[in-house]
Scaffold this motif. Structure first.
Motif, short mmCIF file in Angstrom:
data_model
loop_
_atom_site.label_atom_id
_atom_site.label_comp_id
_atom_site.label_asym_id
_atom_site.label_seq_id
_atom_site.Cartn_x
_atom_site.Cartn_y
_atom_site.Cartn_z
N PHE A 197 1.99 -6.12 5.17
CA PHE A 197 2.37 -6.09 6.57
C PHE A 197 1.21 -6.47 7.49
O PHE A 197 1.22 -6.15 8.67
CB PHE A 197 2.92 -4.72 6.95
CG PHE A 197 4.19 -4.37 6.22
CD1 PHE A 197 5.37 -5.03 6.53
CD2 PHE A 197 4.19 -3.43 5.22
CE1 PHE A 197 6.53 -4.72 5.85
CE2 PHE A 197 5.35 -3.11 4.54
CZ PHE A 197 6.54 -3.77 4.86
N ASP A 198 0.19 -7.12 6.91
CA ASP A 198 -0.95 -7.61 7.68
C ASP A 198 -1.79 -6.51 8.28
O ASP A 198 -2.42 -6.70 9.31
CB ASP A 198 -0.51 -8.59 8.79
CG ASP A 198 0.06 -9.88 8.23
OD1 ASP A 198 -0.40 -10.27 7.14
OD2 ASP A 198 0.93 -10.45 8.87
N ASN A 199 -1.80 -5.36 7.65
CA ASN A 199 -2.66 -4.27 8.12
C ASN A 199 -3.86 -4.17 7.22
O ASN A 199 -3.72 -4.12 5.99
CB ASN A 199 -1.90 -2.93 8.11
CG ASN A 199 -0.75 -2.94 9.07
OD1 ASN A 199 -0.90 -3.36 10.20
ND2 ASN A 199 0.42 -2.48 8.63
N VAL A 200 -5.04 -4.12 7.78
CA VAL A 200 -6.26 -3.96 7.01
C VAL A 200 -6.61 -2.47 6.99
O VAL A 200 -6.67 -1.84 8.04
CB VAL A 200 -7.43 -4.76 7.58
CG1 VAL A 200 -8.70 -4.50 6.79
CG2 VAL A 200 -7.09 -6.25 7.59
N VAL A 201 -6.82 -1.92 5.79
CA VAL A 201 -7.12 -0.50 5.64
C VAL A 201 -8.50 -0.35 5.01
O VAL A 201 -8.79 -1.02 4.03
CB VAL A 201 -6.06 0.17 4.75
CG1 VAL A 201 -6.38 1.66 4.61
CG2 VAL A 201 -4.67 0.00 5.35
N PHE A 219 0.81 -1.21 0.00
CA PHE A 219 0.00 0.00 0.00
C PHE A 219 0.85 1.27 0.00
O PHE A 219 0.67 2.15 -0.84
CB PHE A 219 -0.95 -0.03 1.19
CG PHE A 219 -2.17 0.83 1.00
CD1 PHE A 219 -3.07 0.57 -0.01
CD2 PHE A 219 -2.44 1.89 1.85
CE1 PHE A 219 -4.21 1.34 -0.19
CE2 PHE A 219 -3.57 2.67 1.68
CZ PHE A 219 -4.45 2.39 0.66
N LEU A 220 1.78 1.38 0.93
CA LEU A 220 2.59 2.60 0.98
C LEU A 220 3.55 2.68 -0.20
O LEU A 220 3.81 3.77 -0.72
CB LEU A 220 3.36 2.67 2.30
CG LEU A 220 2.54 3.12 3.52
CD1 LEU A 220 3.42 3.13 4.76
CD2 LEU A 220 1.93 4.51 3.30
N ALA A 221 4.08 1.53 -0.63
CA ALA A 221 4.97 1.55 -1.80
C ALA A 221 4.21 2.01 -3.03
O ALA A 221 4.70 2.80 -3.84
CB ALA A 221 5.56 0.17 -2.02
N GLY A 240 1.51 11.73 2.54
CA GLY A 240 1.20 11.90 1.12
C GLY A 240 1.05 10.58 0.40
O GLY A 240 0.16 10.42 -0.46
N TYR A 241 1.91 9.60 0.74
CA TYR A 241 1.80 8.27 0.14
C TYR A 241 0.45 7.64 0.49
O TYR A 241 -0.22 7.05 -0.36
CB TYR A 241 2.91 7.34 0.63
CG TYR A 241 4.32 7.80 0.36
CD1 TYR A 241 4.60 8.82 -0.55
CD2 TYR A 241 5.39 7.23 1.05
CE1 TYR A 241 5.90 9.24 -0.78
CE2 TYR A 241 6.69 7.64 0.81
CZ TYR A 241 6.95 8.64 -0.09
OH TYR A 241 8.23 9.04 -0.32
N LEU A 242 0.08 7.75 1.76
CA LEU A 242 -1.17 7.14 2.22
C LEU A 242 -2.37 7.80 1.54
O LEU A 242 -3.29 7.11 1.07
CB LEU A 242 -1.28 7.26 3.74
CG LEU A 242 -2.49 6.58 4.39
CD1 LEU A 242 -2.50 5.09 4.11
CD2 LEU A 242 -2.50 6.85 5.89
N ASP A 243 -2.37 9.12 1.48
CA ASP A 243 -3.49 9.82 0.85
C ASP A 243 -3.60 9.44 -0.63
O ASP A 243 -4.71 9.22 -1.14
CB ASP A 243 -3.29 11.34 0.97
CG ASP A 243 -3.51 11.84 2.38
OD1 ASP A 243 -4.10 11.10 3.20
OD2 ASP A 243 -3.10 12.98 2.67
N ALA A 244 -2.46 9.36 -1.31
CA ALA A 244 -2.48 9.03 -2.73
C ALA A 244 -3.00 7.61 -2.96
O ALA A 244 -3.79 7.37 -3.88
CB ALA A 244 -1.08 9.18 -3.33
N ALA A 245 -2.56 6.67 -2.12
CA ALA A 245 -3.00 5.28 -2.27
C ALA A 245 -4.49 5.15 -1.98
O ALA A 245 -5.21 4.45 -2.70
CB ALA A 245 -2.19 4.37 -1.35
N MET A 246 -4.96 5.80 -0.93
CA MET A 246 -6.38 5.71 -0.58
C MET A 246 -7.25 6.32 -1.67
O MET A 246 -8.30 5.78 -2.02
CB MET A 246 -6.63 6.40 0.77
CG MET A 246 -6.00 5.67 1.94
SD MET A 246 -6.24 6.50 3.53
CE MET A 246 -7.99 6.29 3.76
N LYS A 247 -6.84 7.43 -2.22
CA LYS A 247 -7.60 8.06 -3.29
C LYS A 247 -7.64 7.15 -4.52
O LYS A 247 -8.70 6.98 -5.15
CB LYS A 247 -6.97 9.41 -3.65
CG LYS A 247 -7.70 10.19 -4.74
CD LYS A 247 -7.05 11.56 -4.92
CE LYS A 247 -7.84 12.41 -5.93
NZ LYS A 247 -7.75 11.88 -7.29
#
Length: 259
Positions: free
Chosen positions: A255-259, A99-101, A234-241
């Protein structure tokens, strides 16, 4: 005895009567806050795989069915979207995402479709204007075959990245371009020897052009600091959008995180 009961329990009987009336009355159907109609709705239910309309209240789907049935849920304040026969699907769940990558690639300078060296430089310059001084500029995914095959050179972008180290990779990941600031922080200069399995591209005077291939790329990558909090946000916002715009409502990253 009965008359006495009635005389002293009128309120009780009245309450009981009202309760019976309420129980026998048909329930009032609340209107939906949003209705999508005229769609080809795939439900995922093998007994009824297709529908025409969906009603939503706030964040909850309250009904799926025919256009006629869902029309009963349209009130004065209902937003109605006419899908004109378009496909409507439940939100996708992606169970393996970096996700972050991925967000980093989206939030970084975009060079994949830069078709001239001039466009390449313009995009780098525009992106550098949005970066904080000292932040590394990454991403890129450039393709030098777009403009005939000449590899980019640090001299192209040094003047437009005076305050930021830059490290932008070719689309295949086997080479990348560093500006002079990044080369200096990595300790790469004319005296730096090539490494096994890699190459430092040099000009006719023996100076590094900024292009490093394969294992030579590690010299710059190991000099890079961790992203700043601002960059991570910024990475998180871009991925979520990006995932939201593509109908993905849940992701499970590596990394086993559910978003």
């Amino acid at each position: 005895m009965v008359s006495s009961f009635l005389r002293y329990n009128r309120n009780f009987l009245l309450a009981l009567l009202l309760l019976c009336i309420a129980a026998c009355s048909p329930p009032q159907t609340p209107s939906a806050s949003l209705v999508v109609t005229g769609a080809r709705v795939w439900t995922g239910d093998p007994e009824q795989p297709w529908a025409q309309a969906v009603a939503i209240n706030d964040d909850e789907i309250v009904a799926v069915g025919t256009a006629e049935n869902i029309a009963t849920l349209v009130g004065d304040d209902t937003e109605v979207i006419a899908a004109d026969g378009g496909m409507l699907l439940p939100g996708f769940i992606d169970t393996h995402v970096h996700f972050l990558a991925g967000g980093s690639a989206i939030a970084s300078v975009q060079l994949r479709d830069a078709h001239t060296p001039e466009e390449f430089v313009r995009r780098v310059e525009a992106f550098a204007e949005t970066a904080e001084p000292g932040e590394w500029i990454t991403g890129g995914a450039w393709d030098h075959t777009n403009w005939g095959g000449e590899l980019p050179h640090r001299d192209w972008i040094d003047a437009v990245t005076p305050d930021n180290p830059l490290w932008i990779s070719r689309l295949d990941g086997h080479m990348a371009l560093a500006n002079s600031i990044a080369l200096k922080q990595a300790g790469v200069d004319a005296d730096t020897p090539d490494v096994a399995g890699g190459e430092i591209i040099r000009d006719e005077d023996g100076r590094p052009t900024g292009i490093l291939k394969d294992n030579a790329m590690l010299m710059v990558q190991e000099a890079m600091p961790e992203p700043t909090e601002r960059q991570l946000d910024g990475y998180l916002d871009a991925a979520m959008k990006y995932v939201a715009e593509n109908g993905v409502t849940t992701v499970h990253d590596m990394f086993d995180n559910v978003v």
